[in-house]
Design an enzyme around this catalytic site. Structure first.
Site, PDB file in Angstrom:
ATOM      1  N   LEU A 395     -36.259 -22.106   5.513  1.00 39.88           N
ATOM      2  CA  LEU A 395     -36.147 -20.646   5.515  1.00 39.88           C
ATOM      3  C   LEU A 395     -34.670 -20.281   5.348  1.00 39.88           C
ATOM      4  O   LEU A 395     -33.953 -20.101   6.329  1.00 39.88           O
ATOM      5  CB  LEU A 395     -36.715 -20.073   6.822  1.00 39.88           C
ATOM      6  CG  LEU A 395     -37.183 -18.630   6.805  1.00 39.88           C
ATOM      7  CD1 LEU A 395     -38.110 -18.378   7.985  1.00 39.88           C
ATOM      8  CD2 LEU A 395     -36.014 -17.660   6.852  1.00 39.88           C
ATOM      9  N   GLU A 397     -32.708 -18.151   2.217  1.00 44.64           N
ATOM     10  CA  GLU A 397     -32.712 -17.588   0.864  1.00 44.64           C
ATOM     11  C   GLU A 397     -31.441 -17.909   0.086  1.00 44.64           C
ATOM     12  O   GLU A 397     -31.479 -18.241  -1.103  1.00 44.64           O
ATOM     13  CB  GLU A 397     -32.929 -16.073   0.933  1.00 44.64           C
ATOM     14  CG  GLU A 397     -34.340 -15.652   1.276  1.00 44.64           C
ATOM     15  CD  GLU A 397     -34.688 -15.772   2.749  1.00 44.64           C
ATOM     16  OE1 GLU A 397     -35.868 -15.626   3.119  1.00 44.64           O
ATOM     17  OE2 GLU A 397     -33.748 -16.022   3.555  1.00 44.64           O
ATOM     18  N   GLN A 419     -40.461 -14.604  -0.487  1.00 42.31           N
ATOM     19  CA  GLN A 419     -41.725 -14.333   0.189  1.00 42.31           C
ATOM     20  C   GLN A 419     -42.044 -12.837   0.123  1.00 42.31           C
ATOM     21  O   GLN A 419     -43.187 -12.441  -0.118  1.00 42.31           O
ATOM     22  CB  GLN A 419     -41.647 -14.812   1.636  1.00 42.31           C
ATOM     23  CG  GLN A 419     -42.995 -15.002   2.282  1.00 42.31           C
ATOM     24  CD  GLN A 419     -42.894 -15.732   3.598  1.00 42.31           C
ATOM     25  OE1 GLN A 419     -42.529 -15.136   4.604  1.00 42.31           O
ATOM     26  NE2 GLN A 419     -43.194 -17.033   3.592  1.00 42.31           N
ATOM     27  N   PHE A 420     -41.024 -12.027   0.310  1.00 37.38           N
ATOM     28  CA  PHE A 420     -41.070 -10.587   0.066  1.00 37.38           C
ATOM     29  C   PHE A 420     -39.742 -10.206  -0.589  1.00 37.38           C
ATOM     30  O   PHE A 420     -38.698 -10.797  -0.266  1.00 37.38           O
ATOM     31  CB  PHE A 420     -41.253  -9.791   1.362  1.00 37.38           C
ATOM     32  CG  PHE A 420     -42.602  -9.952   1.998  1.00 37.38           C
ATOM     33  CD1 PHE A 420     -43.633  -9.070   1.702  1.00 37.38           C
ATOM     34  CD2 PHE A 420     -42.845 -11.002   2.866  1.00 37.38           C
ATOM     35  CE1 PHE A 420     -44.887  -9.231   2.284  1.00 37.38           C
ATOM     36  CE2 PHE A 420     -44.091 -11.172   3.442  1.00 37.38           C
ATOM     37  CZ  PHE A 420     -45.118 -10.284   3.153  1.00 37.38           C
ATOM     38  N   ALA A 421     -39.779  -9.242  -1.481  1.00 38.46           N
ATOM     39  CA  ALA A 421     -38.551  -8.835  -2.173  1.00 38.46           C
ATOM     40  C   ALA A 421     -37.465  -8.433  -1.183  1.00 38.46           C
ATOM     41  O   ALA A 421     -36.273  -8.628  -1.442  1.00 38.46           O
ATOM     42  CB  ALA A 421     -38.849  -7.681  -3.133  1.00 38.46           C
ATOM     43  N   PHE A 423     -36.505  -9.796   1.431  1.00 28.29           N
ATOM     44  CA  PHE A 423     -35.752 -10.915   2.013  1.00 28.29           C
ATOM     45  C   PHE A 423     -34.623 -11.407   1.110  1.00 28.29           C
ATOM     46  O   PHE A 423     -33.805 -12.225   1.527  1.00 28.29           O
ATOM     47  CB  PHE A 423     -36.698 -12.076   2.327  1.00 28.29           C
ATOM     48  CG  PHE A 423     -37.759 -11.747   3.336  1.00 28.29           C
ATOM     49  CD1 PHE A 423     -37.691 -10.595   4.112  1.00 28.29           C
ATOM     50  CD2 PHE A 423     -38.848 -12.588   3.508  1.00 28.29           C
ATOM     51  CE1 PHE A 423     -38.675 -10.286   5.043  1.00 28.29           C
ATOM     52  CE2 PHE A 423     -39.839 -12.290   4.439  1.00 28.29           C
ATOM     53  CZ  PHE A 423     -39.756 -11.133   5.203  1.00 28.29           C
ATOM     54  N   HIS A 464     -40.957  -5.032   4.604  1.00 30.57           N
ATOM     55  CA  HIS A 464     -41.873  -5.749   3.714  1.00 30.57           C
ATOM     56  C   HIS A 464     -42.373  -4.845   2.589  1.00 30.57           C
ATOM     57  O   HIS A 464     -43.346  -5.189   1.917  1.00 30.57           O
ATOM     58  CB  HIS A 464     -43.086  -6.279   4.497  1.00 30.57           C
ATOM     59  CG  HIS A 464     -42.769  -7.347   5.481  1.00 30.57           C
ATOM     60  ND1 HIS A 464     -42.171  -7.079   6.691  1.00 30.57           N
ATOM     61  CD2 HIS A 464     -42.948  -8.689   5.436  1.00 30.57           C
ATOM     62  CE1 HIS A 464     -42.014  -8.209   7.362  1.00 30.57           C
ATOM     63  NE2 HIS A 464     -42.472  -9.206   6.627  1.00 30.57           N
TER      64      HIS A 464
END
Length: 658
Positions: A395, A397, A419-421, A423, A464
């Site tokens: 984890l 980025e 995983q989500f924009a 992040f 999210h």
């Protein structure tokens, strides 16, 4: 200082001495030029040359080194021509970046050197990606990356070392511990007794070397590099040394106790090695000025020639033309067969075809392998292509995006799934400063696609649901695409993967399983930067993209009496202003619609261009309709109020009734 020559004969020792002396002579000359006002800035590595020279000598020529701004010895030992270095420092066209960057902020694939950027730390994750490419290609190589003791406080250091440890990557993380990060001493930088102790926490080896002893450096790095070529794994190496000059010359050294500088001057790596060679009867004292003079005779004419070079003549077309690597859409034969598929299946199909088309394509992201990603886009991919190419990541980025860039530097293509924009903010520096600027700075393409599951409508709340495309549309060097239909989702994704430039690929989460549409079988490549007229009309133009295209279509279904032209931009950087301008000149009214917040959303750019280029044809002011200037709320009623769709009816009435 004790030197152990081991099996090195006299000629080999003299050769090493010359490699150590050469950057010192250059540095001393640079300090003279600085005092004369002939150059503007210099980061001195005097007193630290043994680290750069010794470590570089230990590496094979075809192995990558990622140095920092005090590592002149890496460049000279690798044989980078001095006239190119001088041109780089002087901002001349003969330099590596054509005057666009300074110091050692460049790379050279010819010499397998990847320079740093000013943000300390990001280069370490690049080393991970470079090493991963070697592992995937079964090349028995190692990668050497430099950082300073101050850089070990960066999150990028942690992420890069952790990734390398988890993936057993053959990377040597070399820490130059020179006691001060600008003016901050080590006791204010970390609590560890020695930096090699940090290796314990990552489950890897740590080793400390005397950074002022050229033979200790050479043998130590040689041994480590040889070992990890055979058994890939990372090793953390701390090289103790001292920075006897300022962080850069203007900052001085008044913050350093004079006795400390004197102590380390006695440990000078060049003079200590000279004394050893003299004692060994390898070097005669009278040879030293002769060798120095020889180097000066070599570099002085080059300096004069470069200083005399004409200044760069700015050319707008050249500057704009170098932001991106030229790319022509691949040729393909459109299949006559098509199927009705979900939006998410179109993305899957584009990925599947691309993974088969490009054996050097790697997908990375959190939980994307066996689990298939949180949205199951890559479900079964690891079974089809193997976990080497479909890689679960820790984890982190920033580290993963940096590793993707490293893969691209070493001949691979990479896709990173956020995983989500939302992040992606944790990897922002890698995106906007490394990926985006590399081709413009030194002509290196970066084949990286970042998939960005984006948007609201799913009660995901503030972290999210963001539409954050505007973070990237204003950053030159990035391409940004945002499809609204299955066929476009597939075609734009395949084009993004084929493109040698970094692409931010936005895919709306709400559309994944709530939208179906026709999609051609087989390969399809949609031109990035080309809009699509979804619906023709004469009364007004709605310019939109993403989920908002469907808001516009729903509006038209409720108002069949209105003749509204809908343009789906599809690409936001570059964007198709010509199609928009032609439409607005025809309809004379324009509404710009998007899901992002109103203020500084991408629609502001579109509205500005319409106002500038279509002013004389407009019957009404350009209207923008977007989401509220608040974070995205979670409650469904608050979210409904937040989204621009709730104000579309009123905005269109305002436009048409003006």
């Amino acid at each position: 200082m004790i030197f152990d020559r081991k099996n090195l004969d006299d000629n080999a020792l003299i050769a090493i001495y010359k490699k150590l002396l050469y950057p010192r002579v250059i540095e001393e000359k640079m300090l003279i030029l600085l005092r004369q006002g002939r150059i503007g800035k210099w980061f001195s590595g005097i007193g630290q040359e043994a680290i750069a020279v010794g470590a570089t000598l230990a590496m094979e020529q075809g192995e990558y080194i990622l140095p920092m701004h005090r590592n002149l010895g890496v460049f000279t030992t690798r044989g980078v021509p001095f006239h190119r270095l001088m041109g780089q420092w002087m901002g001349k066209a003969s330099g590596f970046t054509k005057g666009r960057d300074r110091s050692f902020h460049f790379g050279t694939q010819e010499h397998k050197i990847i320079g740093m950027i000013s943000h300390l730390g990001p280069q370490m994750a690049l080393a991970d990606g470079i090493a991963l490419a070697d592992v995937l290609a079964d090349r028995k190589k190692t990668t050497l990356v430099f950082t300073g003791e101050g850089g070990t406080s960066e999150g990028d250091f942690h992420e890069a070392v952790n990734i390398a440890a988890v993936w057993n990557l053959p990377v040597i993380f070399l820490i130059e511990n020179n006691a001060y990060a600008l003016s901050t001493p080590t006791q204010e930088q970390y609590r560890a007794k020695k930096l090699t102790d940090k290796a314990i926490g990552y489950g890897i080896e740590g080793r400390q070397l005397n950074g002022n002893n050229i033979l200790d450096m050479y043998y130590g790095i040689s041994e480590i590099a040889h070992s990890i070529r055979q058994r890939p794994r990372p090793v953390l190496v701390e090289c103790t040394t001292f920075r006897i000059r300022g962080h850069e010359e203007a900052s001085g050294t008044k913050y350093v106790p004079a006795e400390l500088i004197a102590e380390w001057q006695d440990k000078d790596p060049l003079h200590s090695f000279e004394n050893f060679l003299i004692a060994e009867n390898v070097l005669r004292p009278e040879w030293i000025p002769f060798l120095r003079d020889g180097f000066l005779k070599e570099i002085d004419p080059v300096i004069d020639r470069v200083l005399a070079e004409k200044d760069i003549r700015p050319n707008i077309f050249t500057e704009l033309g170098d932001v991106y690597r030229p790319f022509a859409r691949p040729s393909f034969k459109l299949s006559p067969k098509s199927n009705i598929v979900r939006f998410i299946d179109a993305i899957r199909d584009g990925l599947l075809l691309s993974m088969s088309k490009y054996p050097n394509l790697v997908i990375m992201g959190q939980d994307i392998a066996e689990y298939g990603g949180v949205f199951k886009v890559t479900e079964n991919f690891s079974e089809l292509f193997g976990k080497e190419r479909v890689r679960n990541t820790p984890l982190c980025e920033s580290g993963v995006i940096g590793a993707a860039m490293g893969l691209a530097l070493n001949g691979y293509k990479a896709i990173v799934e956020m995983q989500f924009a939302d992040f992606v903010s944790s990897g922002f520096t890698q995106v906007v400063n490394n990926l985006a600027k590399t081709h413009y700075r030194w002509g290196q393409n970066v084949d990286v696609v970042i998939r960005m599951p984006t948007g609201a409508g799913t009660a995901g709340g503030p972290f999210h649901s963001q539409s954050n495309e505007a973070w990237f549309t204003k950053t030159p060097g990035l391409k940004v695409v945002y499809p609204a239909f299955p066929a476009d989702a597939k075609g734009l994704l395949m084009s993004a993967i084929a493109d040698p430039n970094p692409v931010m690929y936005f895919e709306h989460k709400y559309l994944y399983r709530n939208l179906t549409g026709e999609m051609p079988e087989g390969e399809i490549f949609i031109e990035i930067g080309k809009a699509r007229i979804v619906k023709k009309g004469t009364q007004a133009t709605i310019v939109t993209y993403g989920y908002a295209v469907h808001w516009a279509l729903e509006y038209l279904s409720l108002h069949p009496d209105q003749s509204i032209e809908i343009i789906d931009l599809r690409s936001l950087q570059p964007w198709d202003s010509a199609t928009v301008i032609a439409s607005v000149n025809k309809t004379h009214r324009a509404l710009v619609l998007h899901e992002d917040t109103l203020t500084s959303g991408f629609g502001a750019e579109v509205a500005a261009v319409i106002g500038e280029k279509c002013f004389s044809e407009l019957y009404a002011p350009v209207i923008r309709c977007a989401s509220l200037d608040t974070p995205v709320p979670m409650d469904k009623n608050l979210e409904k109020q937040f989204l621009g769709k709730s104000r579309l009816e009123k905005a269109m009435q305002q436009l048409l009734n003006y």
